[in-house]
Design a protein around this motif. Structure first.
Motif, mmCIF file in Angstrom:
data_model
loop_
_atom_site.group_PDB
_atom_site.id
_atom_site.type_symbol
_atom_site.label_atom_id
_atom_site.label_comp_id
_atom_site.label_asym_id
_atom_site.label_seq_id
_atom_site.Cartn_x
_atom_site.Cartn_y
_atom_site.Cartn_z
ATOM 1 N N PRO A 309 0.809 -1.220 0.000
ATOM 2 C CA PRO A 309 0.000 0.000 0.000
ATOM 3 C C PRO A 309 0.849 1.280 0.000
ATOM 4 O O PRO A 309 0.457 2.282 -0.584
ATOM 5 N N THR A 310 2.026 1.222 0.669
ATOM 6 C CA THR A 310 2.911 2.387 0.597
ATOM 7 C C THR A 310 4.169 1.990 -0.151
ATOM 8 O O THR A 310 4.808 0.988 0.193
ATOM 9 N N LEU A 311 4.516 2.787 -1.121
ATOM 10 C CA LEU A 311 5.706 2.445 -1.924
ATOM 11 C C LEU A 311 6.934 3.244 -1.481
ATOM 12 O O LEU A 311 8.050 2.960 -1.917
ATOM 13 N N ASN A 312 6.711 4.208 -0.586
ATOM 14 C CA ASN A 312 7.803 5.044 -0.081
ATOM 15 C C ASN A 312 8.951 4.175 0.461
ATOM 16 O O ASN A 312 8.750 3.372 1.371
ATOM 17 N N GLY A 313 10.133 4.307 -0.143
ATOM 18 C CA GLY A 313 11.313 3.570 0.337
ATOM 19 C C GLY A 313 11.388 2.115 -0.108
ATOM 20 O O GLY A 313 12.364 1.424 0.177
ATOM 21 N N LYS A 314 10.386 1.631 -0.811
ATOM 22 C CA LYS A 314 10.412 0.231 -1.289
ATOM 23 C C LYS A 314 11.269 0.159 -2.559
ATOM 24 O O LYS A 314 11.240 1.073 -3.388
ATOM 25 N N THR A 315 12.029 -0.933 -2.692
ATOM 26 C CA THR A 315 12.820 -1.105 -3.915
ATOM 27 C C THR A 315 11.994 -1.862 -4.941
ATOM 28 O O THR A 315 11.622 -3.018 -4.735
ATOM 29 N N ILE A 316 11.692 -1.185 -6.034
ATOM 30 C CA ILE A 316 10.870 -1.799 -7.087
ATOM 31 C C ILE A 316 11.739 -1.953 -8.350
ATOM 32 O O ILE A 316 12.404 -1.008 -8.786
ATOM 33 N N GLY A 317 11.727 -3.146 -8.888
ATOM 34 C CA GLY A 317 12.500 -3.418 -10.105
ATOM 35 C C GLY A 317 11.640 -3.230 -11.346
ATOM 36 O O GLY A 317 10.442 -3.531 -11.329
ATOM 37 N N ILE A 318 12.236 -2.725 -12.409
ATOM 38 C CA ILE A 318 11.525 -2.638 -13.698
ATOM 39 C C ILE A 318 12.346 -3.385 -14.744
ATOM 40 O O ILE A 318 13.503 -3.047 -14.999
ATOM 41 N N LEU A 319 11.743 -4.417 -15.301
ATOM 42 C CA LEU A 319 12.407 -5.178 -16.360
ATOM 43 C C LEU A 319 11.946 -4.651 -17.714
ATOM 44 O O LEU A 319 10.785 -4.818 -18.086
ATOM 45 N N GLY A 320 12.849 -3.971 -18.427
ATOM 46 C CA GLY A 320 12.530 -3.477 -19.767
ATOM 47 C C GLY A 320 12.196 -2.000 -19.783
ATOM 48 O O GLY A 320 11.376 -1.523 -18.987
ATOM 49 N N LEU A 321 12.851 -1.280 -20.686
ATOM 50 C CA LEU A 321 12.632 0.160 -20.835
ATOM 51 C C LEU A 321 12.238 0.543 -22.258
ATOM 52 O O LEU A 321 11.565 1.547 -22.477
ATOM 53 N N ALA A 322 12.658 -0.251 -23.235
ATOM 54 C CA ALA A 322 12.321 0.045 -24.635
ATOM 55 C C ALA A 322 10.810 -0.102 -24.831
ATOM 56 O O ALA A 322 10.160 -0.860 -24.110
ATOM 57 N N PHE A 323 10.246 0.591 -25.836
ATOM 58 C CA PHE A 323 8.778 0.552 -26.016
ATOM 59 C C PHE A 323 8.301 -0.813 -26.479
ATOM 60 O O PHE A 323 7.119 -1.143 -26.353
ATOM 61 N N LYS A 324 9.250 -1.612 -27.023
ATOM 62 C CA LYS A 324 8.958 -3.006 -27.365
ATOM 63 C C LYS A 324 10.314 -3.710 -27.490
ATOM 64 O O LYS A 324 11.354 -3.027 -27.526
ATOM 65 N N PRO A 325 10.359 -5.036 -27.556
ATOM 66 C CA PRO A 325 11.663 -5.708 -27.645
ATOM 67 C C PRO A 325 12.372 -5.461 -28.979
ATOM 68 O O PRO A 325 11.749 -5.010 -29.943
ATOM 69 N N ASP A 326 13.667 -5.768 -28.998
ATOM 70 C CA ASP A 326 14.508 -5.682 -30.204
ATOM 71 C C ASP A 326 14.690 -4.274 -30.742
ATOM 72 O O ASP A 326 14.917 -4.068 -31.933
ATOM 73 N N THR A 327 14.583 -3.311 -29.861
ATOM 74 C CA THR A 327 14.876 -1.925 -30.246
ATOM 75 C C THR A 327 15.430 -1.196 -29.022
ATOM 76 O O THR A 327 15.200 -1.628 -27.894
#
Ligand code: UGA
Length: 422
Positions: A309-327
């Motif tokens: 419920p609170t995300l303050n200080g939580k470590t959140i991972g994000i897999l993938g930044l490109a708008f789609k794969p292979d670019t």
């Protein structure tokens, strides 16, 4: 044929290199001298699968220059492939089209031979007929259709598979203003066996917009259905299979998740909507398509907050930044929307993308960029935002995963798993 290509961005370079594979001689024009040098040394200034090797292979047929005169004097046909970005209000920005058209006009005014000018850039319906053609006539003092030819030949290239799309298209659309241009375009594409649609320049422009807006709408529609599926506890991909086997619907572009990004769908949906509003036309379907896409990435945050419920200080991972794969393209990537929201909630972000990290670093220098996807998994929860193939083989055992793109291994292994639409 001798072909001049104006603009060596994504569309221009891919088209130029692919025309070279058909035996044509290409002169690329760009104002960026660094790009010119790279192309002339056989180096592709952009990342696109297979592009650089084809550029090297056909080096003798491709020359790049900053000179419009050099390119146009020795060619029969010029393709305008410059960018048509969005203005702040979503309208199409024709600055580069205007500049290129004036330069081309200056060159054909001094040219003895007939020359055809073909628009490949994506422009809203009416632009070639009502803006580019009159500008060419005004600047040359010549008559379109008599002294020079005009056409509109949209591209349907997907990033990552653009070479394949160019060389094996579903269709070729040749919009023409005059018969001689129609014949020239037909001759240019004679090696292709797909359906050829010959039409007016304005119809060709509309085919391009309607295609992109329809595909974006198809995805947004499926995302809305996907949200219903999540609510019901069923899988939107099972529904997509069931729908997609109907030949009238088709399975393509029914993958639900956190929405669409990239350099085309966001820009083109906004441009057509802005054009419609200006023309006092209703654009309610395109409006809803855009609205669903704006809110869809936030579903991942809502699901995350169900468990934290609170995300303050939580470590959140994000897999993938490109708008789609292979670019490595991050334009309007859904990951950027997610990063913005997480930072608002004061979460600590760790991320990994095989290609796009340098571009995101320029926008968000203070989040943690990992060397491997495994490092990202060492977070309190992970959001999967791009469908890179390498994410299919990670170990998700014991992890909390919010999946925006549907990685089955994550679904099978994660301790806590939330699919956005399944
Ligand atoms: C798109 C069109 O597909 C091309 O035909 C067109 O030529 C091009 O725009 C353009 O106008 O130049 P592209 O932007 O490269 O191509 O990418 P797509 O593969 O169409 O994907 C667009 C976005 O939709 C991505 O974010 C992708 O993840 C998303 N998507 C795609 C979905 O969310 N679900 C799907 O089922 C398919």
């Amino acid at each position: 044929m001798n072909i001049a290509i104006i603009g060596t961005g994504y569309v221009g370079l891919v088209s130029g290199v692919c025309f070279a594979t058909q035996g044509h001689k290409i002169t690329c024009v760009d104002i960026d001298t660094q790009k010119i040098q790279q192309i002339n040394s056989g180096i592709s200034p952009i990342y696109e699968k297979g592009l650089e090797s084809l550029l090297k292979k056909h080096k003798n047929q491709i020359h790049a220059t900053t000179s419009y005169d050099e390119a146009i004097q020795q060619s029969d046909i010029t393709f305008i492939c410059v960018g048509t970005p969005s203005k702040k209000n979503g309208e199409i920005d024709l600055t580069y089209i205007d500049q290129a058209t004036k330069e081309i006009a200056r060159c054909i005014r001094d040219k003895k031979r007939w020359h055809a000018v073909i628009v490949k850039s994506t422009v809203v319906p009416g632009t070639t007929r009502d803006i580019i053609l009159p500008l060419l006539e005004e600047e040359t003092g010549c008559t379109a259709g008599k002294d020079f030819g005009v056409g509109m030949n949209p591209e349907f290239l997907k990033e990552g598979v653009a070479i394949q799309d160019f060389l094996n298209p579903d269709r070729i659309v040749n919009g023409y203003y005059d018969d001689r241009t129609q014949q020239l375009l037909k001759e240019l594409y004679k090696g292709f066996t797909c359906p050829l649609i010959e039409t007016s320049v304005t119809t060709a422009e509309m085919i391009k917009y309607a295609s992109n807006c329809y595909l974006a709408t198809k995805i947004s529609f499926m995302n809305e259905i996907g949200n219903f599926c999540k609510h019901l506890g069923i899988d939107a991909y099972d529904v997509a299979e069931g729908m997609g086997t109907d030949k009238r619907i088709g399975r393509a572009f029914l993958n639900s998740g956190i929405g669409w990004g990239g350099s085309c769908f966001p820009k083109d949906t906004q441009a057509l909507r802005a054009w419609a509003h200006k023309e006092n036309q209703s654009a309610s379907i395109i409006d809803s398509t855009i609205h669903t896409n704006d809110t869809q990435p936030l579903k991942a945050i809502t699901l995350l907050k169900k468990h934290f419920p609170t995300l303050n200080g939580k470590t959140i991972g994000i897999l993938g930044l490109a708008f789609k794969p292979d670019t490595d393209d991050i334009r309007d990537s859904r990951s950027l929307v997610i990063i913005k929201e997480l930072l608002k909630e004061k979460a600590d972000i760790k991320t990994y993308d095989p290609k796009a990290m340098p571009h995101v670093k320029n926008i968000y220098p203070n989040i943690t960029y990992c060397n491997t996807a495994e490092e990202v998994l060492d977070s309190e929860a992970v959001i999967i935002a791009t469908l890179w193939d390498e994410f299919n083989s990670l170990s998700y055992q014991g992890k909390t995963v919010i999946d925006g793109r549907r990685i089955q291994k994550a679904q099978q292994e994660a301790t806590i798993y939330e699919g956005v639409c399944w």
